[in-house]
Design a protein around this motif. Structure first.
Motif, PDB file in Angstrom:
ATOM      1  N   GLN A  49       0.828  -1.209   0.000  1.00 28.40           N
ATOM      2  CA  GLN A  49       0.000   0.000   0.000  1.00 28.40           C
ATOM      3  C   GLN A  49       0.865   1.264   0.000  1.00 28.40           C
ATOM      4  OE1 GLN A  49      -2.421  -0.485   3.495  1.00 28.40           O
ATOM      5  NE2 GLN A  49      -3.752  -2.031   2.560  1.00 28.40           N
ATOM      6  N   ASN A  50       0.308   2.323  -0.564  1.00 26.62           N
ATOM      7  CA  ASN A  50       0.962   3.625  -0.563  1.00 26.62           C
ATOM      8  C   ASN A  50       0.993   4.161   0.870  1.00 26.62           C
ATOM      9  OD1 ASN A  50       1.816   6.246  -0.909  1.00 26.62           O
ATOM     10  ND2 ASN A  50       0.398   6.717  -2.579  1.00 26.62           N
ATOM     11  N   PRO A  51       2.183   4.358   1.465  1.00 22.95           N
ATOM     12  CA  PRO A  51       2.224   4.852   2.849  1.00 22.95           C
ATOM     13  C   PRO A  51       1.508   6.186   3.031  1.00 22.95           C
ATOM     14  CG  PRO A  51       4.377   4.070   2.147  1.00 22.95           C
ATOM     15  CD  PRO A  51       3.524   4.101   0.916  1.00 22.95           C
ATOM     16  N   ALA A  52       1.504   6.998   1.970  1.00 26.51           N
ATOM     17  CA  ALA A  52       0.810   8.288   2.073  1.00 26.51           C
ATOM     18  C   ALA A  52      -0.695   8.119   2.103  1.00 26.51           C
ATOM     19  CB  ALA A  52       1.219   9.181   0.897  1.00 26.51           C
ATOM     20  N   ALA A  53      -1.173   6.973   1.620  1.00 23.45           N
ATOM     21  CA  ALA A  53      -2.621   6.741   1.581  1.00 23.45           C
ATOM     22  C   ALA A  53      -3.123   5.975   2.801  1.00 23.45           C
ATOM     23  CB  ALA A  53      -2.996   5.985   0.308  1.00 23.45           C
ATOM     24  N   ASN A  54      -2.244   5.229   3.484  1.00 24.32           N
ATOM     25  CA  ASN A  54      -2.701   4.436   4.638  1.00 24.32           C
ATOM     26  C   ASN A  54      -2.210   4.982   5.970  1.00 24.32           C
ATOM     27  OD1 ASN A  54      -0.036   3.650   4.933  1.00 24.32           O
ATOM     28  ND2 ASN A  54      -0.386   1.483   4.495  1.00 24.32           N
ATOM     29  N   GLY A  55      -1.668   6.204   5.957  1.00 27.99           N
ATOM     30  CA  GLY A  55      -1.211   6.817   7.201  1.00 27.99           C
ATOM     31  C   GLY A  55       0.123   6.298   7.686  1.00 27.99           C
ATOM     32  N   GLY A  56       0.854   5.610   6.805  1.00 25.07           N
ATOM     33  CA  GLY A  56       2.167   5.111   7.185  1.00 25.07           C
ATOM     34  C   GLY A  56       2.138   3.903   8.089  1.00 25.07           C
ATOM     35  N   VAL A  57       1.047   3.134   8.088  1.00 23.28           N
ATOM     36  CA  VAL A  57       0.935   1.944   8.933  1.00 23.28           C
ATOM     37  C   VAL A  57       1.908   0.872   8.451  1.00 23.28           C
ATOM     38  CG1 VAL A  57      -0.586   0.093   9.712  1.00 23.28           C
ATOM     39  CG2 VAL A  57      -1.473   2.425   9.476  1.00 23.28           C
ATOM     40  N   ALA A  58       2.807   0.433   9.327  1.00 25.54           N
ATOM     41  CA  ALA A  58       3.789  -0.600   8.966  1.00 25.54           C
ATOM     42  C   ALA A  58       3.077  -1.886   8.585  1.00 25.54           C
ATOM     43  CB  ALA A  58       4.749  -0.846  10.119  1.00 25.54           C
ATOM     44  N   GLY A  59       3.433  -2.444   7.446  1.00 22.52           N
ATOM     45  CA  GLY A  59       2.814  -3.683   6.996  1.00 22.52           C
ATOM     46  C   GLY A  59       1.491  -3.482   6.304  1.00 22.52           C
ATOM     47  N   GLY A  60       1.000  -2.232   6.245  1.00 25.88           N
ATOM     48  CA  GLY A  60      -0.267  -1.966   5.580  1.00 25.88           C
ATOM     49  C   GLY A  60      -1.465  -2.257   6.449  1.00 25.88           C
ATOM     50  N   ILE A  61      -2.628  -1.939   5.922  1.00 28.26           N
ATOM     51  CA  ILE A  61      -3.883  -2.134   6.642  1.00 28.26           C
ATOM     52  C   ILE A  61      -4.618  -3.328   6.051  1.00 28.26           C
ATOM     53  CG2 ILE A  61      -6.102  -1.103   7.258  1.00 28.26           C
ATOM     54  CD1 ILE A  61      -4.764   1.636   6.991  1.00 28.26           C
ATOM     55  N   GLY A  62      -4.934  -4.295   6.886  1.00 26.83           N
ATOM     56  CA  GLY A  62      -5.734  -5.435   6.468  1.00 26.83           C
ATOM     57  C   GLY A  62      -7.077  -5.400   7.153  1.00 26.83           C
ATOM     58  N   ASN A  63      -7.701  -6.574   7.268  1.00 29.96           N
ATOM     59  CA  ASN A  63      -8.971  -6.655   7.983  1.00 29.96           C
ATOM     60  C   ASN A  63      -9.146  -8.056   8.545  1.00 29.96           C
ATOM     61  OD1 ASN A  63     -10.104  -8.340   5.906  1.00 29.96           O
ATOM     62  ND2 ASN A  63     -10.624  -6.504   4.718  1.00 29.96           N
ATOM     63  N   ALA A  64     -10.305  -8.333   9.098  1.00 26.30           N
ATOM     64  CA  ALA A  64     -10.554  -9.596   9.786  1.00 26.30           C
ATOM     65  C   ALA A  64     -10.836 -10.757   8.842  1.00 26.30           C
ATOM     66  CB  ALA A  64     -11.728  -9.433  10.764  1.00 26.30           C
ATOM     67  N   GLN A  65     -10.938 -10.489   7.552  1.00 27.03           N
ATOM     68  CA  GLN A  65     -11.248 -11.578   6.616  1.00 27.03           C
ATOM     69  C   GLN A  65     -10.024 -12.477   6.455  1.00 27.03           C
ATOM     70  OE1 GLN A  65     -12.926 -14.002   5.250  1.00 27.03           O
ATOM     71  NE2 GLN A  65     -14.380 -12.481   4.458  1.00 27.03           N
ATOM     72  N   ASN A  66     -10.160 -13.738   6.832  1.00 23.38           N
ATOM     73  CA  ASN A  66      -9.041 -14.676   6.725  1.00 23.38           C
ATOM     74  C   ASN A  66      -9.200 -15.637   5.557  1.00 23.38           C
ATOM     75  OD1 ASN A  66     -11.191 -15.816   8.465  1.00 23.38           O
ATOM     76  ND2 ASN A  66      -9.872 -17.628   8.447  1.00 23.38           N
ATOM     77  N   LEU A  67     -10.208 -15.425   4.715  1.00 21.12           N
ATOM     78  CA  LEU A  67     -10.422 -16.286   3.554  1.00 21.12           C
ATOM     79  C   LEU A  67     -10.282 -15.476   2.272  1.00 21.12           C
ATOM     80  CD1 LEU A  67     -13.506 -18.457   4.604  1.00 21.12           C
ATOM     81  CD2 LEU A  67     -11.131 -19.179   4.413  1.00 21.12           C
TER      82      LEU A  67
END
Length: 1014
Positions: A450-468
């Motif tokens: 992910q673009n760090p400027a678009a995700n707030g610089g979150v290390a490893g990017g932003i995911g979610n609870a979906q594991n499938l």
């Protein structure tokens, strides 16, 4: 001393028999590879009679030939009494002769004996334990680990863990998820890929038919012997360009035996695993990628066995059961914000019935099963505080069940003619029950891009609870049938063998689809400024290297493979000292797609010659020089037909984006990117839009099977009465392979240059061709008249280098038999070099992009530029030592040491100095930061030093039948990186995970055990 005196002195040593021979470690054996039998041979006066009696009561006799030799072939493993008869009376005997699988055991009677001495025979019968362990009747390379050794050594309870004791066998890559259907880690034999090995149980091929990954697993207590064959086997066997793992199960005898074992590895006895962090130089240097330090579990194993006579001397049974449970937790990557509590339940069963119909006819029935059941619960997880959150949903339940049965009939028609026939079936059921996650929540792939400027610089990017992301068809199963007939005929100094070896396998209802109501997952990627995406099919966003794609996948098919083979072989005893093994095998392979149509037909003769020689230098089995050469063919497994030869759907819709939703990880501010099919259109890099490829087109015309040529030379020599040492040289060359080629534009250009009207040809009928990489191929395409046009395209026109995989190795080994002492051990050192541009059917270093024989490697020419180098299974130095020491009758210690060079480091980036996307993304080419990056051109991963020890106490008050044990695995708790993330990307937006760990050594653990054997 004269040569005659030397021979007689040796015979006196050999006449002490072969109990220690069954403990052979790292030595060579006979050509009856992958069988369940051994042989007895020796010398005596011509015309005399030799009689053998097994522990199951069967008796066979033979007359010593005019050359003074006798042989008993195809004997079931076990204990034998060998008796020399003269005038109907026993004049000499050797008791408790233990056979080793596929090995020849020599028992000679050369000292003069008379019928008059028979009356004192019972008082002088020798029970042996000092037999020279060199089998001069063989030309191949093998290690045999016996049941006794398995009980003593600290080992993992899998066939692969046992195989790693053998010289030339190294661990396969594990970080990219390549494993057997039931979760066993895979191994590489002498530089070959991890799916080029063959697995046998009691003589039946149980190799995974889908990908070639592993075989069925037996209860550990059911293993009588495991043979690890690393090369040089005869024409009776094939379908392996790597090595062979042959497990021989235990059988009942006239003595009743039973026992059981409890093993427990507590969570507190496991060291903390290393966390995975972004490495130095990464844009997120030092940040946490995955917290692993609390990823621990406990494991308990209970097993039991029993065996004995149902009818003495006639009918016997042996059964073994094992149950294992493992429970623990694993924390996902930072982006997933989840922790999973998991549980594995793994029951195993084994049973064998042996029926001595009479002394000359035997029937064996074998059955085995193994279940691998996984279940779990998923919770939220706060990586900053290392605390779990609320319950989210159950984990996907995965149940894999393997079963097999085998019937084998052996008839000793005459003293010199033996017939064996066997038929068996195996089945693996794959059941996946997806967790009841929110079907409206869309899964996230590669959030680290992910673009760090678009995700707030979150290390490893932003995911979610979906594991499938994808779900498997719950009806998925594989099946196989195996039958063979062998005829063995001793004709003077020749031992002739003829036979057929046939196998049919199926992969039914194999497919995947996207989970959830959306029908796609979000995938993030990067591209260098001014370059293109998907080989020019997509125009990248302006002013930013970051993009997102809706990823869709659907596959579904039932496919099968038919393999046939015929062979002839002659083991010719040229004179007393020289044995020649001359064989010829003919393999045929046919692969069928999901419509039942043959897309690969290789039924013309594929001759595989085998030639070996063994020189008993002194004529007393104390010094053997041997050599062999052979060709080995390997069929394409079933898996390539799923995507390569059947209808498949792999597409992406590309967007630029301006933000990332902090709650879901979805891209926001989407703008469709322009494509060759229009803005926002679905794009398939390999033209996989669900169409079913024409079987006459999808495979290059006349494609040849994969094969490897092998050359081995070595020697084994005794040192005193208990020691053996030796050396061996090995050279292997991959001569041919099959993979997929997806640059149909080059084929179209060739047709155009030849004068064809390519506008009238159906170019949408195929996305990729299966072909022989590194050589000229003939491709076909449908024309407007309903027929086919074909053209031969040279390798130069395809733009590829020649196929190359070379393996060189020098091996030294030293073994001490237990003999009359109180310890035994083996030490080996292997120096090897593996280089080329093809690992084989798989690409383990880039395993996330690999299916067997449809790897990404040969899809287009840019992928193979600067592709020649050190391959993933190259481990220059490998030192191994294992053995046991009986301190007192009650106390024993054992150890297992492996010191192995790390694998080469690799880097995949954008193509060329400008770091372009030449069709497969900017993490696919042998370029790194705009510079050429051949495989292994950088440093190596660290050398690993794995030391495991065990101790056992067998108290005298329990008659040494009860044992208490402690095993410590990885005593030094070394946790070196064993595989790294090789994808660099482009210098404008490098992948932050580059060079971070995929896998580390397993941390130290302690296992406690209680065993009872009666």
């Amino acid at each position: 001393m004269s040569s005659r005196s030397i021979r007689q002195a040796s015979v006196l040593r050999r006449s002490s028999l072969a109990l220690a021979l069954a403990m052979g470690m790292g030595l060579t054996g006979t050509v009856y590879a992958q069988a369940t039998t051994g042989s007895l041979f020796g010398q005596a006066e011509p015309g005399e009679t030799v009689q053998i009696t097994s522990a199951t009561g069967t008796t066979r006799t033979t007359t010593v030939g005019e050359n003074g030799r006798y042989t008993f072939n195809n004997l079931p493993l076990g204990s034998y009494k060998v008796t020399l008869m003269k005038g109907g009376a026993a004049v000499d005997s050797r008791d408790n002769v233990e056979l080793r699988v596929n090995a020849g055991t020599e028992v000679s009677f050369t000292a003069p004996a008379s019928a008059a001495s028979a009356s004192t025979l019972e008082g002088v019968t020798v029970v042996g334990n000092a037999l020279p362990p060199i089998d001069v009747s063989s030309v191949d390379s093998r290690t045999v680990i016996t049941q006794t050794q398995l009980k003593q050594l600290p080992l993992g309870r899998s066939a692969e863990a046992i195989a790693l004791l053998a010289p030339g066998v190294t661990p396969g890559a594990t970080g990219t998820g390549l494993q057997s259907p039931t979760g066993q880690a895979l191994v590489s034999f002498a530089g070959s890929s991890v799916n080029e090995n063959a697995y046998y149980v009691n003589g039946m091929n149980t190799t995974d038919p889908i990908n070639g990954y592993g075989g069925i697993v037996l209860p550990y207590g059911a293993i009588d012997q495991q043979e690890i064959l690393t090369g040089g086997y005869g024409a009776q066997y094939g379908r392996s360009a790597g090595g062979v793992i042959n497990v021989v199960g235990r059988r009942g005898t006239n003595e009743f035996h039973f026992g059981g074992q409890l093993l427990f590895t507590p969570k507190w006895a496991k060291a903390d695993p290393r966390n995975i962090r972004y490495v130095k130089g990464s844009p997120e240097e030092g940040e946490l990628y995955q917290r692993r330090q609390d990823n621990k579990d406990w494991e308990a194993i209970a097993s039991a066995y029993a065996g004995g006579p149902l009818i003495k001397d006639k009918l016997f049974a042996f059964v073994a059961v094992e149950g294992a449970r493992r429970e623990g937790q694993t924390v996902g990557s930072v982006a997933t914000t989840r922790v999973t509590d998991y549980r594995y339940d793994d029951p195993k069963m084994y049973g064998k019935i042996d029926w001595n119909i009479n002394d000359n006819n035997l029937l064996e029935l074998t059955g085995a099963s193994y279940k691998d059941n996984y279940s779990g619960s998923i919770y939220g997880y706060d990586n900053d505080t290392a605390t779990r959150g609320a319950y989210r949903n159950p984990a996907t339940e995965i149940n894999t069940k393997q079963t097999m049965w085998l019937a084998k009939y052996t008839s000793y028609i005459t003293d010199n003619l033996t017939l064996t026939a066997q038929y068996g079936r195996q089945k693996t059921q794959f059941y996946t029950n997806p967790a009841s996650t929110d079907p409206n929540l869309i899964g996230i792939i590669t959030p680290e891009n992910q673009n760090p400027a678009a995700n707030g610089g979150v290390a490893g990017g932003i995911g979610n609870a979906q594991n499938l992301i994808q779900v498997d068809d719950p009806r998925h199963e594989s099946k196989g049938s195996n039958y063979r007939v062998d005829l063995n005929w001793i004709l003077g100094s020749h031992t002739l063998a003829f036979g057929i070896d046939n196998q049919s396998t199926q992969d039914n209802d194999d497919g995947q689809s996207m989970y959830g109501n959306a029908g796609y997952a979000w995938e993030y990627g990067t591209v260098a400024e001014g370059q293109t995406i998907a080989g020019g099919q997509v125009t990248p966003p302006v002013g930013s290297p970051y993009y997102a794609a809706q990823y869709r996948q659907i596959t579904a098919a039932s496919v099968r493979v038919k393999q046939r083979a015929q062979y002839v072989e002659d083991k010719w005893q040229v004179n007393d000292n020289v044995l020649l093994s001359i064989g010829l095998r003919n393999d045929q392979f046919t692969n069928y797609n999901g419509s039942g149509q043959a897309y690969i037909t290789q039924t013309k003769p594929q001759w595989a010659p085998r030639l070996g020689a063994s020189w008993d230098v002194y004529g007393d089995s104390t010094f053997k020089v041997y050599a062999n050469a052979g060709r080995y063919y390997l069929a394409l497994p079933a898996a390539p037909a799923i995507r390569g030869a059947s209808g498949s759907y792999y597409t992406r819709v590309y967007y630029s984006y301006t933000g990332v939703d902090p709650a879901t990880g979805y891209p926001t501010g989407l703008t469709p990117l322009n494509t060759v099919r229009g803005p926002g259109a679905e794009i398939s890099a390999n033209n996989e839009y669900g169409q079913s490829p024409d079987p006459k087109i999808v495979t290059a015309k006349g494609v040849s099977a994969e094969y490897q040529d092998e050359f081995i030379a070595g020697f084994d020599k005794t040192l005193g009465t208990d020691w053996t040492y030796g050396a061996k040289l090995t050279y292997r060359k991959l001569g041919n392979a099959i993979d997929d080629f997806c640059d149909t534009g080059r084929v179209r250009d060739a047709f155009t240059a030849a004068g064809y009207d390519t506008d009238t040809q159906n170019w949408d009928a195929v996305g990729c061709y299966l072909f022989n990489p590194g050589r000229a191929n003939t491709f076909q395409v449908g024309n407007a008249a309903g027929g086919y046009d074909s053209i031969k395209v040279s390798n130069k026109e395809l733009g590829f280098p020649h196929l190359k995989r070379h393996y060189y190795a020098a091996e030294l080994h030293l073994t001490r038999q237990k003999g009359d002492g109180n310890w035994w051990g083996t030490v080996s050192y292997t120096y090897s070099k593996l280089y080329g541009n093809s690992e084989g059917q798989v690409d383990t270093d880039a395993g996330t992009r690999s299916d067997p024989s449809v790897t990404q490697a040969w899809d287009n020419a840019p992928l193979m530029v600067y592709s020649n180098g050190k391959l993933a299974n190259d481990h220059t130095h490998a030192f191994k030592a294992y053995g046991a020491y009986q301190i007192t009758p009650e106390w024993m210690v054992a150890g297992n040491i492996a010191i192995v060079s790390g694998a080469p480091r690799n880097c995949y980036g954008g193509f060329g100095p400008d770091q372009e996307d030449a069709g497969y993304g900017v993490e696919s080419y042998h370029w790194c930061n705009g510079l050429p990056s051949p495989p292994g051109s950088g440093s190596r991963l660290p050398m690993t030093h794995t030391v495991s020890l065990s101790s056992e106490y067998r108290p005298a008050f329990a008659d040494h039948k009860l044992a208490f044990s402690v095993e410590v695995f990885n005593l030094l708790n070394e946790q070196q990186k064993t595989q790294q993330f090789p994808y660099y990307g482009v210098s404008d937006a490098p992948n932050p995970r580059y060079r971070s760990a995929y896998a580390y050594q397993t941390p130290r653990s302690v296992r406690f055990g209680v065993t009872y054997d009666f």
